[in-house]
Scaffold this motif. Sequence first.
Motif, PDB file in Angstrom:
ATOM      1  N   CYS A   1     -61.051  41.255  34.070  1.00 20.77           N
ATOM      2  CA  CYS A   1     -61.803  41.582  35.118  1.00 20.77           C
ATOM      3  C   CYS A   1     -61.749  40.641  36.139  1.00 20.77           C
ATOM      4  O   CYS A   1     -61.792  40.954  37.377  1.00 20.77           O
ATOM      5  N   ASN A   2     -61.953  39.215  35.843  1.00 20.18           N
ATOM      6  CA  ASN A   2     -61.682  38.206  36.759  1.00 20.18           C
ATOM      7  C   ASN A   2     -60.411  38.451  37.462  1.00 20.18           C
ATOM      8  O   ASN A   2     -60.237  38.236  38.761  1.00 20.18           O
ATOM      9  N   LEU A   3     -59.368  38.658  36.858  1.00 20.91           N
ATOM     10  CA  LEU A   3     -58.088  38.837  37.593  1.00 20.91           C
ATOM     11  C   LEU A   3     -58.037  40.182  38.517  1.00 20.91           C
ATOM     12  O   LEU A   3     -57.751  39.754  39.738  1.00 20.91           O
ATOM     13  N   PHE A   4     -58.573  41.260  38.253  1.00 16.18           N
ATOM     14  CA  PHE A   4     -58.716  42.225  38.979  1.00 16.18           C
ATOM     15  C   PHE A   4     -59.518  42.172  40.083  1.00 16.18           C
ATOM     16  O   PHE A   4     -59.294  42.950  41.035  1.00 16.18           O
ATOM     17  N   HIS A   5     -60.655  41.398  40.061  1.00 16.92           N
ATOM     18  CA  HIS A   5     -61.399  41.372  40.836  1.00 16.92           C
ATOM     19  C   HIS A   5     -61.262  40.029  41.846  1.00 16.92           C
ATOM     20  O   HIS A   5     -62.267  39.724  42.587  1.00 16.92           O
ATOM     21  N   GLY A   6     -59.914  39.579  41.997  1.00 20.78           N
ATOM     22  CA  GLY A   6     -59.584  38.692  42.566  1.00 20.78           C
ATOM     23  C   GLY A   6     -60.173  37.180  42.480  1.00 20.78           C
ATOM     24  O   GLY A   6     -60.132  36.257  43.343  1.00 20.78           O
TER      25      GLY A   6
END
Length: 214
Positions: A181-186
């Motif tokens: 989630c952290n990666l895909f949400h920038g």
Amino acid sequence: MQLAEFVESHKTYNDEELLLCILNEIENGKISCQEKRISAYSVVDSELDTWYKFGIEHNNPFFVKFMTLWFAFNCEYKNYPGILRDDNGNPRLDRNSKQIDGVEYMKITEWCDARKKKLESIYDEVFKSPLIDIFMEKEVDDMRKEHATRINRENYNVLKYSVDEYERTLALFQTMYQVRCNLFHGSKSPNVERDFELVRCSGEILEIYLKQFL
């Protein structure tokens, strides 16, 4: 529109659809760069510029590996119902955007429950590996909220202190979902060592697990 804002407004999309939409919006100039300060490391990054240069100049396999393996894992668990329950154990029928993460956690839990014996059989390969060390250092924050949520703290405590092998395995999968989630949400940067290691180790661990089900 900023990247994080775009992702937040497309919460109902699966990973593959979201990635294609992001690429299309960037190409059409509808997603802009955003200056972001990561105070703990005194780094100022332009999200788009940083990731673009990282991909072109380094062609690093770790981030690509984690993303593509998560797509594979998503194909595995996406068809589970992800039933949210109330305090009495009864199914909750109301699902809004704020509950989507809860549904995803439940889908991952149901997938793990269905494969409990297999997951336990390869416990040592993961938990006696140095790949697990990064998850033992501290909680993985939900970067959209800029702090660790209750489930983040619970999963960290299970990983750190539980002796139950299946509980620790489930906590690890849910923690890797937070990394995703952290990666895909920038909210992950290739210039931050802990971010880099969390993504690298998550990709390696996913490979260990997923190859058992091919």
